[in-house]
Each structure stands twice: as structure tokens, then as C-alpha cells.
Design a protein around this motif. Structure first.
Motif, PDB file in Angstrom:
ATOM      1  N   GLN A   1      99.047 -27.205 -11.563  1.00  0.00           N
ATOM      2  CA  GLN A   1      99.022 -25.774 -12.038  1.00  0.00           C
ATOM      3  C   GLN A   1     100.152 -24.904 -12.051  1.00  0.00           C
ATOM      4  N   LEU A   2     101.376 -25.697 -12.195  1.00  0.00           N
ATOM      5  CA  LEU A   2     102.618 -24.918 -12.159  1.00  0.00           C
ATOM      6  C   LEU A   2     102.634 -24.237 -13.492  1.00  0.00           C
ATOM      7  N   PRO A   3     103.067 -23.038 -13.490  1.00  0.00           N
ATOM      8  CA  PRO A   3     103.173 -22.296 -14.951  1.00  0.00           C
ATOM      9  C   PRO A   3     104.205 -23.096 -15.912  1.00  0.00           C
TER      10      PRO A   3
ATOM     11  N   GLU B   1     104.315 -41.838  -8.673  1.00  0.00           N
ATOM     12  CA  GLU B   1     105.419 -41.195  -9.023  1.00  0.00           C
ATOM     13  C   GLU B   1     105.058 -39.562  -9.435  1.00  0.00           C
ATOM     14  N   LEU B   2     106.014 -38.942  -8.833  1.00  0.00           N
ATOM     15  CA  LEU B   2     105.762 -37.451  -9.098  1.00  0.00           C
ATOM     16  C   LEU B   2     106.997 -36.871  -9.678  1.00  0.00           C
ATOM     17  N   PHE B   3     106.847 -35.741 -10.417  1.00  0.00           N
ATOM     18  CA  PHE B   3     107.877 -34.909 -11.105  1.00  0.00           C
ATOM     19  C   PHE B   3     107.838 -33.523 -10.592  1.00  0.00           C
ATOM     20  N   LEU B   4     108.915 -33.067 -10.275  1.00  0.00           N
ATOM     21  CA  LEU B   4     108.975 -31.696  -9.443  1.00  0.00           C
ATOM     22  C   LEU B   4     110.195 -30.836 -10.261  1.00  0.00           C
ATOM     23  N   PRO B   5     109.465 -29.889 -11.066  1.00  0.00           N
ATOM     24  CA  PRO B   5     110.521 -29.243 -11.904  1.00  0.00           C
ATOM     25  C   PRO B   5     111.373 -28.257 -10.938  1.00  0.00           C
ATOM     26  N   TRP B   6     112.660 -27.963 -11.493  1.00  0.00           N
ATOM     27  CA  TRP B   6     113.550 -27.424 -10.546  1.00  0.00           C
ATOM     28  C   TRP B   6     112.807 -25.981 -10.275  1.00  0.00           C
ATOM     29  N   THR B   7     112.283 -25.363 -11.065  1.00  0.00           N
ATOM     30  CA  THR B   7     111.582 -24.130 -10.932  1.00  0.00           C
ATOM     31  C   THR B   7     110.310 -24.110  -9.978  1.00  0.00           C
ATOM     32  N   ALA B   8     110.161 -25.163  -9.282  1.00  0.00           N
ATOM     33  CA  ALA B   8     109.056 -25.324  -8.534  1.00  0.00           C
ATOM     34  C   ALA B   8     109.329 -25.989  -6.881  1.00  0.00           C
TER      35      ALA B   8
ATOM     36  N   ASP C   1      96.787 -37.136  -4.676  1.00  0.00           N
ATOM     37  CA  ASP C   1      95.803 -36.345  -5.658  1.00  0.00           C
ATOM     38  C   ASP C   1      95.939 -34.769  -5.618  1.00  0.00           C
ATOM     39  N   SER C   2      96.125 -34.273  -4.384  1.00  0.00           N
ATOM     40  CA  SER C   2      96.171 -32.998  -4.007  1.00  0.00           C
ATOM     41  C   SER C   2      97.634 -32.458  -4.314  1.00  0.00           C
ATOM     42  N   LEU C   3      98.480 -33.218  -4.343  1.00  0.00           N
ATOM     43  CA  LEU C   3      99.901 -32.879  -4.977  1.00  0.00           C
ATOM     44  C   LEU C   3      99.932 -32.828  -6.406  1.00  0.00           C
ATOM     45  N   ARG C   4      99.342 -33.762  -7.173  1.00  0.00           N
ATOM     46  CA  ARG C   4      99.179 -33.601  -8.414  1.00  0.00           C
ATOM     47  C   ARG C   4      98.381 -32.429  -8.967  1.00  0.00           C
ATOM     48  N   GLU C   5      97.430 -32.123  -8.423  1.00  0.00           N
ATOM     49  CA  GLU C   5      96.539 -30.840  -8.638  1.00  0.00           C
ATOM     50  C   GLU C   5      97.675 -29.710  -8.719  1.00  0.00           C
ATOM     51  N   ARG C   6      98.262 -29.262  -7.441  1.00  0.00           N
ATOM     52  CA  ARG C   6      99.275 -28.366  -7.433  1.00  0.00           C
ATOM     53  C   ARG C   6     100.242 -28.429  -8.217  1.00  0.00           C
ATOM     54  N   LEU C   7     100.941 -29.313  -8.738  1.00  0.00           N
ATOM     55  CA  LEU C   7     101.804 -29.612  -9.816  1.00  0.00           C
ATOM     56  C   LEU C   7     101.318 -29.287 -11.134  1.00  0.00           C
TER      57      LEU C   7
END
Length: 456
Positions: free
Chosen positions: A454-456, A404-411, A446-452
């Protein structure tokens, strides 16, 4: 060039000595292969001369009587009655009508020594090309990339070096005078000079190959970094239909020709329709029995794609009666390059060439029983290709994980990365962003989770 060959055929003859340890079927299969090699060079073989002997004639490969028979067939007058090694007169020449076509070359189904080739050429009146020379010439004509051209040139120079002295003898005094140009050291003959130049050129080419190899490794590392390690390599005997299968699996236009060694350079394309993970498909140079040793060494780098692959597709011509021998050749070469431990899927291609529907069904049943888990197909049947496509994708999806991945609208700029590296099973929108249920490689997730993270 093919148009010229069709308008004005170039005729040749083939010859081979059958040694006591070679079976009739193996002997005939090798001769058939030689005729196919000749065809690839643009020659039409109009007659084949065979001889059973305990060993090759040390002076001219074939026995003196057989050499005279070839001379008569090629319609070249013999100026003398040759004697064999023991001083005996030649064996009676069998009656075979002289050729009505002009014979341009004699193909020999073994690698022979420079002196044997020179004597055979003098006595038969035909240009002699042994098996190694034929294959080197085909590789020389078909090489396209810088690496392939350099590798072929090394093999050709290595083959030529010991033959310079015999070539000079055949050319006569004028040929010897022309054989070297400049830079000759004290006491150094023209032939020695040529050999030194060949050694220098080989050393130069080897350095170039080392540099190109480093460059290729960097490119492969970058590609694998971007795409993961989902890659498939097509391997197998030359003319087994690898290029046709490559085109069918990738939807790309790659060279397809009914010739041995139509493909020399490795071609890499993406499996189409694209899948998750994205799969790269590479075609490799075809194998052949008794491939010249210099080429086995030189062309191992063209098989690097096979070593990097997660799955090997071993393509076999199901319609060829000698496919078991071809399968053995491929297995041997793969073992030589340490690729025999990689996961492998045997694909019996060209089943549509076997005969009618009943004959095809019978052959397919026999193959499935003998090689459990194999694929029997025709690369020209879309349904067969689709089934192979599914099997390839299933192989690479067996180790995928769900997350499961969560992507904020700001990203939302990362939305494309999620769809590119994973299979999106479900997407659910909420007030502050979107939830994705995905399936993909653990490393990609795992790579996607790391990038997520690091989001502000």
C-alpha cells in the motif's frame, strides 16, 4: 495478617470419616490437604480425629462417641451423656490428654448439611467449618479482581442460603429477630426474606459477570490481534509451584507463597527474554480435589486463558507422593472445560525437593519413562528454566515460515514493525532500500506485505 498469626497462633482440630470405598492413602492425602487449607486460613491444626464408618452420622457427621471425644480434648465440659440415634449410650471415650491450647475451630473434611454442622457445633463446643466453607473463605480473602470477587460472592451466597435457618436456630430468638431488615412481604419470615435478598443479589452479580465477561473477551481479542496467538497457560494443582515458574519464565514479580490458593486471579505476562513470535504466559487458579461445585462453575471463567492458549503447561509437584491423584484432578477439570484437546506439556516441578542428587536422578528417570516427553525441573534453577524457555519458543516456531521483504528508504517507519513481528535473519542494504530475510508467522508476514504493497 501473617505477622499476627505468627505472634499469636490460632489452634484448631480436624476430623474426618473414612467410608468403606476410600483407600487409606486417599483418605490421608485428603486430610493432609485439609490441614494445608487450614494453614492457609491461619490456623494450626494440633490434633486429627478419624473414624471408619459405613456412612456419615445423619445428626452430627461423626458418631456420638467421637463427638464426645472431641469435646473432652477441646477441654469443654459435657453437661450430659448424649445418646446415639438408636438411643444407645455413647461409646467409651478413648483416653486422649486434653489440649493445652484453646481450640478455636473444628475442620471437617467433607461438605456437611446445615443441621449436621449445627449439632456438631453444639456437641463439641467448637466452631465447625466444613471443607467447602474453608475453601470459600480462602477464595474470599484472596480474590483481587472485580470478576473474582463477584464469582466468590455468588458461591458464598449459594452456600449460605440453605444454612440461614440453622444459623438462626443457633443464634436463638434474638438472632432470628435480627436476621431480616426491612422490605418484608406479608407472611414472609425473616429467614425467607434473607433468602430472597440472597437470590436477588446472586442475580445482580450474575449480570455483572456477564458484562465483565464481554469486556474481557474484547480485551483478549485486542491482545491476540496485536500479539498473534502465541500464548501459554500454566495449569495444575494448587501449590505445585505455578507462580514461582511464572516469575522465572517472565522475570515478573508475581505473588509466590507456600499456601494453597495463593493465586486466584489470572495474571498475564510476556515470556522473557522475548522471542519471535512474542509469547504471552498466563497463570490460572489452582485445582483441588473436591472443589465445591459452585466454585467449579463460578471459576470456569478464570480458566478462559487456558482455553485461549496455544500450549498448556501442566505443572505437577514431583516431590509430592500423591502427585498422580493431583494429575488426575487437573485432567478431569480440564476435560470439564473442554481444554483437554489442547497441546499440553507436563512439567514435573520441585524436583529439588525430592532428596539428594541420587534420589533426584532416580525420580527423574522414573518420570521420563512413565511420561515420555515431560519436563523434569526446578523453577528455582536458572538452567532448567532456560531449557523450558527454549522448548516453549521451539513449539511456537515450528510453524513459522521464512520470507523476503523489501523496505524502501522512504518507508523506514515500518522497520520497527518488521523487527517487532518477525525474527530478522539477514538484512542487506541497496541503493533504493533494504532487503530483509525474515522468519515469522504466515499471518504476520502477510500483514506486513499488505502494508508494504500500500506504500505510495
Amino acid at each position: 495478617m501473617s505477622a499476627e498469626v505468627k505472634e499469636k497462633p490460632v489452634y484448631a482440630i480436624a476430623a474426618s470419616v473414612q467410608l468403606p470405598n476410600v483407600s487409606d492413602s486417599e483418605f490421608e492425602a485428603s486430610l493432609t490437604e485439609l490441614r494445608e487449607l487450614a494453614k492457609t486460613l491461619g490456623y494450626t491444626v494440633v490434633e486429627t480425629f478419624t473414624q471408619k464408618r459405613a456412612g456419615f452420622d445423619t445428626t452430627g457427621y461423626l458418631g456420638v462417641g467421637k463427638r464426645e471425644e472431641i469435646r473432652c480434648f477441646a477441654n469443654i465440659d459435657s453437661g450430659h451423656e448424649a445418646a446415639d440415634e438408636d438411643g444407645e449410650p455413647p461409646a467409651p471415650v478413648p483416653t486422649r490428654a486434653p489440649s493445652t491450647q484453646k481450640i478455636e475451630a473444628l475442620f471437617v473434611d467433607h461438605e456437611i448439611s446445615p443441621s449436621q454442622a449445627r449439632n456438631l457445633e453444639k456437641e463439641t463446643g467448637c466452631e465447625v467449618m466444613d471443607r467447602t466453607m474453608v475453601i470459600l473463605e480462602i477464595f474470599h480473602r484472596n480474590a483481587r479482581s472485580r470478576a473474582a470477587k463477584a464469582q466468590v460472592e455468588i458461591a458464598r451466597l449459594g452456600y449460605m442460603a440453605p444454612r440461614l435457618r440453622e444459623a438462626a436456630k443457633l443464634a436463638g430468638p434474638q438472632g432470628r429477630q435480627r436476621s431480616g431488615v426491612g422490605g418484608r412481604g406479608a407472611g414472609e419470615s425473616h429467614t425467607e426474606l434473607d433468602r430472597r435478598k440472597i437470590r436477588d443479589r446472586i442475580a445482580e452479580l450474575q449480570l455483572e459477570i456477564v458484562a465483565m465477561e464481554a469486556e474481557r473477551k474484547t480485551q483478549r481479542a485486542r491482545r491476540q490481534e496485536r500479539q498473534g496467538l502465541a500464548s501459554v497457560a500454566l495449569v495444575g494443582y494448587t501449590n505445585a509451584g505455578k507462580s514461582t515458574l511464572m516469575r522465572a519464565l517472565t522475570g515478573s514479580e508475581v505473588l509466590v507463597a507456600n499456601k494453597l490458593f495463593a493465586t486466584l486471579d489470572t495474571t498475564v505476562r510476556t515470556l522473557y527474554p522475548e522471542s519471535v513470535p512474542r509469547v504471552l504466559v498466563s497463570d490460572t487458579v489452582g485445582f483441588i480435589k473436591n472443589l465445591p461445585h459452585g466454585l467449579v462453575a463460578s471459576f470456569k471463567s478464570t480458566l478462559d486463558e487456558a482455553l485461549d492458549a496455544g500450549l498448556l503447561l501442566h505443572v505437577i509437584d514431583a516431590s509430592d507422593p500423591g502427585f498422580a491423584r493431583q494429575l488426575e484432578v487437573t485432567d478431569t477439570v480440564l476435560a470439564e472445560i473442554d481444554a483437554d484437546t489442547l497441546p499440553r506439556l507436563r512439567i514435573f516441578n520441585k524436583i529439588d525437593h525430592v532428596g539428594d542428587a541420587a534420589a533426584q536422578a532416580e525420580r527423574e528417570a522414573a518420570l521420563r519413562e512413565q511420561y515420555p516427553g515431560c519436563v523434569v525441573m526446578s523453577a528455582r534453577r536458572p538452567d532448567d528454566v532456560a531449557r523450558l524457555h527454549q522448548r516453549i519458543v521451539a513449539f511456537f516456531q515450528q510453524d513459522l515460515v521464512e520470507a523476503e521483504l523489501f523496505l524502501p528508504w522512504t518507508a523506514q517507519q515500518l522497520r520497527g514493525a518488521i523487527f517487532a513481528s518477525c525474527q530478522v535473519l539477514d538484512e542487506r542494504a541497496e541503493a533504493d532500500g533494504a532487503h530483509f530475510r525474515v522468519r515469522g508467522e504466515a499471518a504476520a508476514i502477510d500483514s506486513l506485505r499488505e502494508r508494504l504493497a500500500q506504500l505510495p
